[in-house]
Design an enzyme around this catalytic site. Structure first.
Site, mmCIF file in Angstrom:
data_model
loop_
_atom_site.group_PDB
_atom_site.id
_atom_site.type_symbol
_atom_site.label_atom_id
_atom_site.label_comp_id
_atom_site.label_asym_id
_atom_site.label_seq_id
_atom_site.Cartn_x
_atom_site.Cartn_y
_atom_site.Cartn_z
ATOM 1 N N LYS A 127 0.835 -1.194 0.000
ATOM 2 C CA LYS A 127 0.000 0.000 0.000
ATOM 3 C C LYS A 127 0.873 1.249 0.000
ATOM 4 C CE LYS A 127 -2.597 2.175 3.428
ATOM 5 N NZ LYS A 127 -3.426 2.110 4.612
ATOM 6 N N ASP A 145 -6.708 0.090 0.796
ATOM 7 C CA ASP A 145 -6.841 0.266 2.237
ATOM 8 C C ASP A 145 -8.172 -0.327 2.677
ATOM 9 O OD1 ASP A 145 -8.754 2.099 1.389
ATOM 10 O OD2 ASP A 145 -7.725 3.842 2.197
#
Length: 182
Positions: A127, A145
């Site tokens: 991420k 997320d």
């Protein structure tokens, strides 16, 4: 219920992306930074913390310590004191100290611009790597997320909570063949 064809899924995704771009034409990363290193640090600090809090912390942090070399001069404890209000400051400070050492030793103080190299850096998962690639280097990537996980499942683009699987499923390659078209 029959499985949705890849072509239909891509069309649905494109329509949603068009609607989002129309609704939010000036969307950008909400973290404040002036270099790939600063974005990497801010993104690491954003774990379990609001972007608003991170921006308050990094405003002073980056004024005093704008580069990897300056941050590397600090001890883990000194870094922890400066980032305390972002939460989990001991783990973050440890990651940031190791990050600085690694960037200097292996990358001449520069943030690498590939997923493989970024993902190997301390404190940097997929991420974080995708945030840096997309915003600092204009290299497209899928930042997954908890919100992306929830929405993509709700929209039935995926059926998993595994962030890596979601990332791969959403990055539909143009060269893939639609099973329904064979």
């Amino acid at each position: 219920m029959p499985r949705e064809s890849l072509k239909n899924k891509k069309n649905r995704m494109e329509n949603i992306l068009i609607a989002l771009k129309n609704e939010y034409p000036n969307s950008k990363c909400s973290l404040n930074y002036e270099s790939p290193f600063q974005l990497l640090v801010a993104t690491i600090l954003s774990a379990q913390c609001t972007d608003e809090r991170v921006n308050k912390v990094t405003e002073k942090l980056f004024k005093d310590i704008p580069t990897v070399y300056k941050m590397n001069e600090l001890t883990k404890e000194e870094i922890g004191e400066k980032i305390y209000s972002t939460g989990f400051y001991n783990n973050k400070a440890k990651s940031l100290k190791k990050l600085c050492e690694t960037l200097i030793e292996k990358f001449e103080g520069e943030v690498p611009s590939t997923m493989d190299e970024l993902h190997k850096l301390p404190g940097t998962g997929r991420k974080t790597a995708n945030v840096v690639l997309g915003n600092a280097f204009n290299i497209p990537g899928m930042v997954v997320d908890t919100h992306v996980t929830r929405i993509t499942n709700l929209l039935k683009f995926v059926n998993t909570k595994n962030a890596v699987k979601i990332e791969k499923e959403l990055e539909i390659e143009e060269t893939e063949t639609d099973e329904d078209e064979i």
